[in-house]
Design a protein around this motif. Structure first.
Motif, mmCIF file in Angstrom:
data_model
loop_
_atom_site.group_PDB
_atom_site.id
_atom_site.type_symbol
_atom_site.label_atom_id
_atom_site.label_comp_id
_atom_site.label_asym_id
_atom_site.label_seq_id
_atom_site.Cartn_x
_atom_site.Cartn_y
_atom_site.Cartn_z
ATOM 1 N N ALA A 74 0.884 -1.179 0.000
ATOM 2 C CA ALA A 74 0.000 0.000 0.000
ATOM 3 C C ALA A 74 0.913 1.218 0.000
ATOM 4 N N GLU A 75 1.223 1.708 -1.192
ATOM 5 C CA GLU A 75 2.316 2.666 -1.326
ATOM 6 C C GLU A 75 1.864 4.077 -1.700
ATOM 7 N N HIS A 76 0.764 4.500 -1.133
ATOM 8 C CA HIS A 76 0.328 5.874 -1.401
ATOM 9 C C HIS A 76 1.307 6.898 -0.845
ATOM 10 N N THR A 77 2.005 6.574 0.253
ATOM 11 C CA THR A 77 2.955 7.555 0.791
ATOM 12 C C THR A 77 4.137 7.764 -0.147
ATOM 13 N N ALA A 78 4.491 6.745 -0.923
ATOM 14 C CA ALA A 78 5.593 6.910 -1.884
ATOM 15 C C ALA A 78 5.251 7.962 -2.924
ATOM 16 N N GLN A 79 3.963 8.127 -3.221
ATOM 17 C CA GLN A 79 3.548 9.173 -4.157
ATOM 18 C C GLN A 79 3.867 10.561 -3.613
ATOM 19 N N ARG A 80 4.029 10.651 -2.299
ATOM 20 C CA ARG A 80 4.333 11.919 -1.640
ATOM 21 C C ARG A 80 5.812 12.035 -1.302
ATOM 22 N N GLY A 81 6.604 11.024 -1.712
ATOM 23 C CA GLY A 81 8.044 11.087 -1.490
ATOM 24 C C GLY A 81 8.535 10.399 -0.241
ATOM 25 N N VAL A 82 7.662 9.627 0.434
ATOM 26 C CA VAL A 82 8.052 8.953 1.670
ATOM 27 C C VAL A 82 7.730 7.470 1.521
ATOM 28 N N LYS B 116 9.587 3.360 0.163
ATOM 29 C CA LYS B 116 10.698 2.611 -0.425
ATOM 30 C C LYS B 116 11.327 3.426 -1.547
ATOM 31 N N ASP B 117 12.664 3.456 -1.588
ATOM 32 C CA ASP B 117 13.375 4.324 -2.521
ATOM 33 C C ASP B 117 12.946 4.107 -3.968
ATOM 34 N N THR B 118 12.854 2.837 -4.381
ATOM 35 C CA THR B 118 12.504 2.575 -5.783
ATOM 36 C C THR B 118 11.087 3.015 -6.095
ATOM 37 N N SER B 119 10.187 2.891 -5.116
ATOM 38 C CA SER B 119 8.797 3.312 -5.320
ATOM 39 C C SER B 119 8.689 4.831 -5.378
ATOM 40 N N VAL B 120 9.481 5.506 -4.559
ATOM 41 C CA VAL B 120 9.505 6.966 -4.591
ATOM 42 C C VAL B 120 10.036 7.455 -5.935
ATOM 43 N N GLU B 121 11.090 6.809 -6.428
ATOM 44 C CA GLU B 121 11.652 7.196 -7.725
ATOM 45 C C GLU B 121 10.636 6.986 -8.850
ATOM 46 N N GLU B 122 9.914 5.868 -8.800
ATOM 47 C CA GLU B 122 8.885 5.618 -9.803
ATOM 48 C C GLU B 122 7.797 6.686 -9.740
ATOM 49 N N ALA B 123 7.362 7.036 -8.520
ATOM 50 C CA ALA B 123 6.324 8.041 -8.358
ATOM 51 C C ALA B 123 6.786 9.388 -8.902
ATOM 52 N N GLU C 287 -6.060 -0.085 -25.627
ATOM 53 C CA GLU C 287 -7.052 -0.903 -26.332
ATOM 54 C C GLU C 287 -8.367 -0.147 -26.494
ATOM 55 N N TRP C 288 -8.710 0.670 -25.535
ATOM 56 C CA TRP C 288 -9.970 1.409 -25.558
ATOM 57 C C TRP C 288 -9.928 2.559 -26.565
ATOM 58 N N GLY C 289 -8.693 3.003 -26.879
ATOM 59 C CA GLY C 289 -8.572 4.032 -27.903
ATOM 60 C C GLY C 289 -7.822 5.284 -27.513
ATOM 61 N N VAL C 290 -7.207 5.303 -26.325
ATOM 62 C CA VAL C 290 -6.486 6.490 -25.877
ATOM 63 C C VAL C 290 -5.032 6.402 -26.331
ATOM 64 N N ASP C 291 -4.537 7.483 -26.905
ATOM 65 C CA ASP C 291 -3.133 7.525 -27.315
ATOM 66 C C ASP C 291 -2.239 7.484 -26.081
ATOM 67 N N GLU C 292 -1.129 6.745 -26.173
ATOM 68 C CA GLU C 292 -0.275 6.536 -25.002
ATOM 69 C C GLU C 292 0.308 7.836 -24.459
ATOM 70 N N THR C 293 0.390 8.891 -25.281
ATOM 71 C CA THR C 293 0.907 10.173 -24.807
ATOM 72 C C THR C 293 -0.043 10.847 -23.833
ATOM 73 N N ARG C 294 -1.306 10.390 -23.830
ATOM 74 C CA ARG C 294 -2.295 10.969 -22.919
ATOM 75 C C ARG C 294 -2.772 9.941 -21.895
ATOM 76 N N ILE C 295 -1.905 8.981 -21.604
ATOM 77 C CA ILE C 295 -2.175 8.003 -20.541
ATOM 78 C C ILE C 295 -1.231 8.296 -19.387
ATOM 79 N N LEU C 296 -1.795 8.516 -18.212
ATOM 80 C CA LEU C 296 -1.009 8.779 -17.012
ATOM 81 C C LEU C 296 -1.174 7.590 -16.067
ATOM 82 N N PRO C 297 -0.184 6.703 -16.021
ATOM 83 C CA PRO C 297 -0.302 5.499 -15.197
ATOM 84 C C PRO C 297 -0.068 5.802 -13.711
ATOM 85 N N PHE C 298 -0.508 4.885 -12.873
ATOM 86 C CA PHE C 298 -0.095 4.874 -11.467
ATOM 87 C C PHE C 298 0.066 3.424 -11.033
ATOM 88 N N PRO C 299 0.855 3.168 -9.984
ATOM 89 C CA PRO C 299 1.185 1.788 -9.614
ATOM 90 C C PRO C 299 -0.001 0.996 -9.077
#
Length: 509
Positions: free
Chosen positions: A96-104, A106-113, A238-250
Motif C-alpha cells: 500500500a504505497e500511497h505515501t511513496a507518491q508523496r516522497g516517503v 521505499k526508494d525505488t517506489s519513490v523514484e517511480e512516483a 485498447e480502448w482508444g487512448v493515445d499513449e501520450t495521454r495516458i497517465l499510469p499509477f502503480p
C-alpha cells in the motif's frame, strides 16, 4: 504470553479503567492542554495545524493502556511494513504505497512516483500551453476514491479561480453526466477517465457517453480529447487512448488512497502543478511525523486511541465530522469512504472473527448549517457521538470579517457546550455535557494544509486498523452487489420474491 493473549490483556486492562468526566480530567491535570493539544508545523512558509484532543476522555492511564495495546498489535512493525513497501495488504498480496507518491517510502517506489509525476507535469504544462487546443473545461469521470478525492480538492482549492474548470462525475445516473455537459463547452472540453483497471462499468459507461456527447457536438476526434488515469495503461490503449495521454499509477496505490497519483491530474490541471506539488508536500510532512514519532506524541495514533476508546470501550457506533468551512463541505463524504471502506471489516488480519466493533459509521456536515439540523441530538439525545470540528483561522471570503468571526465563535462554542453542558430545573432545557469533541484548526486552507489534513486521516485510519488487528487495504464488501447486478444483466440469477417482483415492475426481468 502469546500475541492474542497480550492483545486481550491490553483490552481488558483498558476496559477496567476509571471513567472520570471531562471536567474532572481538566481539574485534575494542569498540564492536560499541553499534553493533548499540539501545534504541527507543515514546513517553512506552509503554516501549521492545531490538533486539540483535550476534550476527549483520554487520560494518562488510557494513553498508557493504548500504548501497550499498540505494542501488543505490533504497531511499529506494521508501520515499518507500510513505509517499507511490503505486502501489508495480505488478502490481495499487495503493498500500500500511497505515501511513496508523496516522497516517503521505499526508494525505488519513490523514484517511480517522481517519474510518473514528471510525466503528469509535462502533460499539464503542454495542455496549459495549448498543445491540445483551447482547454477551458475538464469532465473528470471516476467513482469511489477516483472521484471523491478530486472532487474534494477541486471544491476546496479552486473557489478563488482556476486555470481549467473541472466537473467531477461519479454516478452512473445519467443526470449526473448531463449536469456536467450543461456546464461545459464541447469544443474546449477534455475528458479524464479515471479507473484503476479501466474496466469499472460505471466509469466506462459514463466515458462512452461523454465521447458520444463530444462527437454529437462537432468534435471530430473525441478520443483525442481523452486523458486516461489508470494502473492498466494497456487497457486504455485498447480502448482508444493515445499513449501520450495516458497517465499510469502503480498497482500498489489503492483507489481511496490514489489522489496523490495521476488521479490527482484534475487538481494539477485546475491549479497548476506547483500547487499540486505543495499539496503533496503537506501530506509528506504528516508522513514523516507518522513514520518517525512514537506513542501518543504521534498525532494520528493519538486520534486512533480516542477513536477506540469511544467505539470499543464506550459503545459509540458513529463518529461525526463537522467542517466549519464551506470549502470543506465534501470532507465528511471523503472521510466516510476512507474510514468505512477501509475498516468496515469483521475478520482480523489473520482471518479470525473480529471480537468487537470495527469502524463506526462516519457522518457529518458543514457548520453552521448542521447546528440547526442535527446538533439537537448531539447535545440532548440519548446517543453519545464523538465529534471532530475542523476550521480555518483565515477566512475563505472577502466579505465583512463578521462572517468568519461568527463562524469561528460558533465552532468553538459548540465544543465548549458539548463538554460543559448546562443543568436546569426544566429538564427539557437541561444539557448533560461531558460529551467528547476534538478540534482541528488550520492556519489557512491551502494546498499544503489540505494535503496534511487528508494524510492525517489516512494514517489515523491505518492506526485504527492496527489497533483492531485488521487489514484496511482490501474492500471485498463492495463486490457482491456488483456481481449480482452483472447476473441480473445476463439473466443468470435467481432471487427472493421481493427482488423478483421489483425487477419485473421496473421492466428488468
Amino acid at each position: 504470553m502469546s500475541t492474542n493473549q497480550s492483545v486481550k490483556a491490553a483490552w481488558d486492562h483498558l476496559a477496567g479503567l476509571p471513567r472520570p468526566t471531562l471536567a474532572e480530567l481538566f481539574a485534575g491535570d494542569a498540564d492536560r492542554l499541553s499534553k493533548l493539544s499540539t501545534r504541527f508545523e507543515l514546513g517553512e512558509g506552509l503554516g501549521g495545524i492545531r490538533f486539540d484532543w483535550s476534550k476527549m476522555h483520554l487520560d494518562d492511564a488510557h494513553i498508557a493502556g493504548f500504548e501497550a495495546l499498540a505494542a501488543a498489535q505490533d504497531f511499529d512493525g506494521r508501520r515499518a511494513q507500510l513505509f517499507g513497501g511490503e505486502k501489508i495488504n495480505n488478502t490481495e498480496g499487495r503493498a500500500a504505497e500511497h505515501t511513496a507518491q508523496r516522497g516517503v517510502g521505499k526508494d525505488t517506489s519513490v523514484e517511480e512516483a517522481q517519474a510518473l509525476h514528471q510525466r503528469m507535469a509535462s502533460l499539464v504544462g503542454a495542455i496549459h500551453e495549448g498543445a491540445l487546443g483551447e482547454v477551458r473545461h475538464l469532465i473528470h469521470i471516476g467513482i469511489g476514491g477516483s472521484a471523491l478525492g478530486p472532487a474534494l480538492a477541486i471544491d476546496a482549492l479552486t473557489r478563488d479561480g482556476c486555470v481549467v474548470q473541472v466537473h467531477v462525475v461519479a454516478n452512473i445516473d445519467g443526470c449526473a453526466l448531463e449536469a456536467a455537459f450543461a456546464k461545459a463547452d464541447p469544443a474546449t472540453t477534455l475528458i479524464a477517465v479515471a479507473s484503476k483497471t479501466f474496466t469499472t462499468i460505471e466509469t466506462m459507461t459514463n466515458a462512452k457517453s461523454a465521447l458520444n456527447w463530444l462527437k454529437e457536438n462537432g468534435v471530430d476526434d473525441p478520443y483525442g480529447r481523452v486523458v486516461a488515469l489508470t494502473a492498466a495503461p494497456e487497457k486504455a490503449v485498447e480502448w482508444g487512448v493515445d499513449e501520450t495521454r495516458i497517465l499510469p499509477f502503480p498497482e500498489s496505490v489503492g483507489g481511496r488512497y490514489s489522489l496523490w497519483s495521476s488521479i490527482g491530474f484534475p487538481v494539477a490541471l485546475a491549479l497548476g502543478f506547483e500547487e499540486f506539488a505543495e499539496f503533496l508536500a503537506g501530506a509528506a510532512a504528516i508522513d514523516e511525523h507518522f513514520a518517525n514519532t512514537d506513542g501518543a506524541a504521534n498525532l494520528p495514533l493519538r486520534a486512533a486511541f480516542a477513536d477506540q476508546l469511544y467505539t470499543r470501550l464506550r459503545g459509540c457506533q458513529t463518529r461525526a465530522c463537522f467542517a466549519y468551512d464551506e470549502r470543506l463541505a465534501l470532507l465528511p463524504d471523503y472521510l466516510q469512504q476512507l474510514e468505512m471502506e477501509s475498516n468496515g471489516k469483521s475478520v482480523t488480519f489473520d482471518g479470525a472473527p473480529l471480537d468487537g466493533p470495527s469502524a463506526p459509521i462516519t457522518w457529518g456536515g458543514v457548520g453552521t448549517d448542521a447546528q440547526h439540523a442535527v446538533f439537537q441530538l448531539l447535545h440532548q439525545g440519548t446517543i453519545v457521538v464523538p465529534v471532530d470540528f475542523i476550521a480555518s483561522i483565515a477566512p475563505g471570503d472577502q466579505l465583512d470579517p463578521a462572517h468568519h468571526r461568527i463562524l469561528l465563535m460558533n465552532c468553538f462554542a459548540q465544543g465548549a457546550a458539548l463538554m460543559a453542558g448546562k443543568d436546569s430545573a426544566d429538564k427539557s432545557r437541561s444539557y448533560p455535557g461531558n460529551r467528547p469533541s476534538a478540534t482541528i484548526l488550520i492556519d489557512d486552507l491551502s494546498p499544503a494544509s489540505l494535503g496534511a489534513l487528508i494524510a492525517f486521516h489516512e494514517h489515523r485510519t491505518f492506526a485504527n486498523a492496527v489497533l483492531l488487528g485488521i487489514n484496511p487495504f482490501d474492500q471485498f464488501g463492495v463486490e457482491l452487489g456488483k456481481q449480482i447486478a452483472n447476473a441480473i444483466d445476463k439473466g443468470e440469477a435467481q432471487f427472493d420474491a421481493s427482488t423478483t417482483a421489483l425487477l419485473a415492475e421496473a421492466g428488468l426481468a
